[in-house]
Design an enzyme around this catalytic site. Structure first.
Site, PDB file in Angstrom:
ATOM      1  N   CYS A  46       0.828  -1.212   0.000  1.00  0.00           N
ATOM      2  CA  CYS A  46       0.000   0.000   0.000  1.00  0.00           C
ATOM      3  C   CYS A  46       0.862   1.262   0.000  1.00  0.00           C
ATOM      4  O   CYS A  46       1.412   1.621  -1.035  1.00  0.00           O
ATOM      5  CB  CYS A  46      -0.978  -0.033   1.173  1.00  0.00           C
ATOM      6  N   GLU A  99      -2.572  -9.323   3.412  1.00  0.00           N
ATOM      7  CA  GLU A  99      -2.910  -9.929   4.710  1.00  0.00           C
ATOM      8  C   GLU A  99      -4.416 -10.099   4.850  1.00  0.00           C
ATOM      9  O   GLU A  99      -4.893 -10.897   5.652  1.00  0.00           O
ATOM     10  CB  GLU A  99      -2.340  -9.092   5.857  1.00  0.00           C
ATOM     11  N   HIS A 153      -3.913  -5.145  -0.027  1.00  0.00           N
ATOM     12  CA  HIS A 153      -3.540  -5.712   1.272  1.00  0.00           C
ATOM     13  C   HIS A 153      -3.610  -7.246   1.249  1.00  0.00           C
ATOM     14  O   HIS A 153      -4.666  -7.828   1.497  1.00  0.00           O
ATOM     15  CB  HIS A 153      -4.454  -5.179   2.367  1.00  0.00           C
TER      16      HIS A 153
END
Length: 365
Positions: free
Chosen positions: A257, A345, A343
């Site tokens: 990001c 994750e 993202h």
């Protein structure tokens, strides 16, 4: 928790548009850039994501608060959003494992919000008019007074905010005897990124945002990670220089990001403020290297300039957004360095992209 009653509240946008609703959370007034997230779950992770620091969040999902608040689902140590706008605000929650109601959580965290808003109409307005500042108040309904406060709020463009959310002191995460050591530059990192490293046997040392490369290198890490975070990447010369120094060392580097945008800037690729950012958990992205599509979790209001990348002899494109063709991933030619705008994750969100952590570990090996 105080006795919750739906007092009147007002939402005023920078362009003069007014919405009337009911107070949610703490009684008060708050300002910030208004944005919206289209995710259908994961509101607590959104509230605590440091990348949302200074922003008023509009949730497009109709029900907020219905499954309560659970301590271990926070992405940081505090609420990061500046305010909340939602349709249905549920003080009663159904999940037995929850620790508190959303109202108590907001009161404890001093979060001002507004509910009973036609969020469908509001999101359509923001999509047509673009990102802008807004003010929420449950203290006064005087539009002229609120506008006087609102005009004093700076634009997100040009703001450096990572220093407001980064750790004050270095700390460690994971098992000291793990097989890999990674230095993490904390620009507003989410806890689930660190959890993904830990499950892959990475011992991480997390450093404050303005830590120099030399200070991190003294720990002798095998590689570097540049985290997500809030604000305008073009206002972060200190971090751009750190990334340049890491690249010069030829250490493995992975950015997510804001980290992606800084890797671009370190390679003479400009960034820009988007008309409307990407915020949600169902954004389709294509990995053009392996010709595979993935559904991604995203949260960003700035992006890299596609033309700069296409004309660059330093980097190549690895991922492209299938909705608007924006650049979602790059890697540096001749270096062990790559980044993605989204993202992986994915908390909340699908886990399609977690392979990127494994790709980074392969570089470390």
């Amino acid at each position: 928790m105080t006795n919750y009653s739906k007092l009147p509240a007002i939402l005023l946008l920078e362009d003069g548009t007014v919405y009337h609703g009911k107070a949610a959370g703490k009684i008060g007034t708050t300002t910030g850039e208004i944005c919206f997230n289209t995710g259908t779950t994961g509101y607590q992770e959104i509230f605590t994501d440091p990348s949302y620091y200074g922003q008023i969040m509009v949730t497009t999902n109709a029900h907020i608060g219905n499954y309560g608040i659970t301590v271990n689902e926070s992405e940081s140590e505090r609420i990061q959003i500046a305010g909340l706008v939602c349709k249905n605000y549920s003080v009663i929650y159904s999940r037995k494992m929850a620790d508190s109601s959303i109202q108590k959580y907001f009161e404890d965290g001093n979060l001002v919000g507004i509910s009973d808003i036609d969020t469908r109409s509001l999101v359509r307005h923001i999509r047509n008019k673009g990102a802008m500042n807004a003010i929420i108040s449950s203290e006064t309904s005087d539009v002229e007074e609120l506008m006087q406060q609102l005009v004093k709020v700076p634009s997100m463009a040009g703001l450096e905010l990572s220093s407001a959310v980064t750790t004050e002191q270095p700390y460690y995460y994971g098992n000291e005897d793990a097989s890999h050591r990674v230095a993490v530059l904390d620009l507003g990192i989410k806890k689930n990124i660190l959890r993904n490293f830990d499950t892959r046997k990475v011992y991480a040392k997390i450093f404050p945002a303005k830590t120099t490369f030399a200070e991190m290198e003294a720990w002798a890490p095998q590689g570097y990670f540049i985290s997500n975070g809030p604000g305008d990447p073009a206002a972060m010369d200190y971090a751009v220089q750190t990334v340049k120094d890491i690249l010069a060392s030829d250490r493995p580097l992975f950015g997510i990001c804001l980290g992606h945008q800084l890797l671009a800037l370190a390679n003479d690729i400009r960034t820009k403020k988007m008309f409307n950012g990407h915020r949600g958990i169902n954004h389709p992205v294509k990995n053009v290297i392996i010709d595979r599509c993935e559904i991604t979790s995203q949260n960003h209001g700035f992006g890299v300039v596609a033309e700069d990348i296409k004309n660059s002899d330093k980097v190549e494109i690895t991922h492209v957004n299938l909705n608007d063709k924006s650049i979602e991933g790059i890697r540096v030619k001749g270096k062990r360095a790559f980044s993605v705008q989204y993202h992986p994750e994915s908390s909340p969100g699908p886990h399609d992209s977690r392979y990127l952590f494994d790709d980074f570990l392969t570089m470390l090996a």
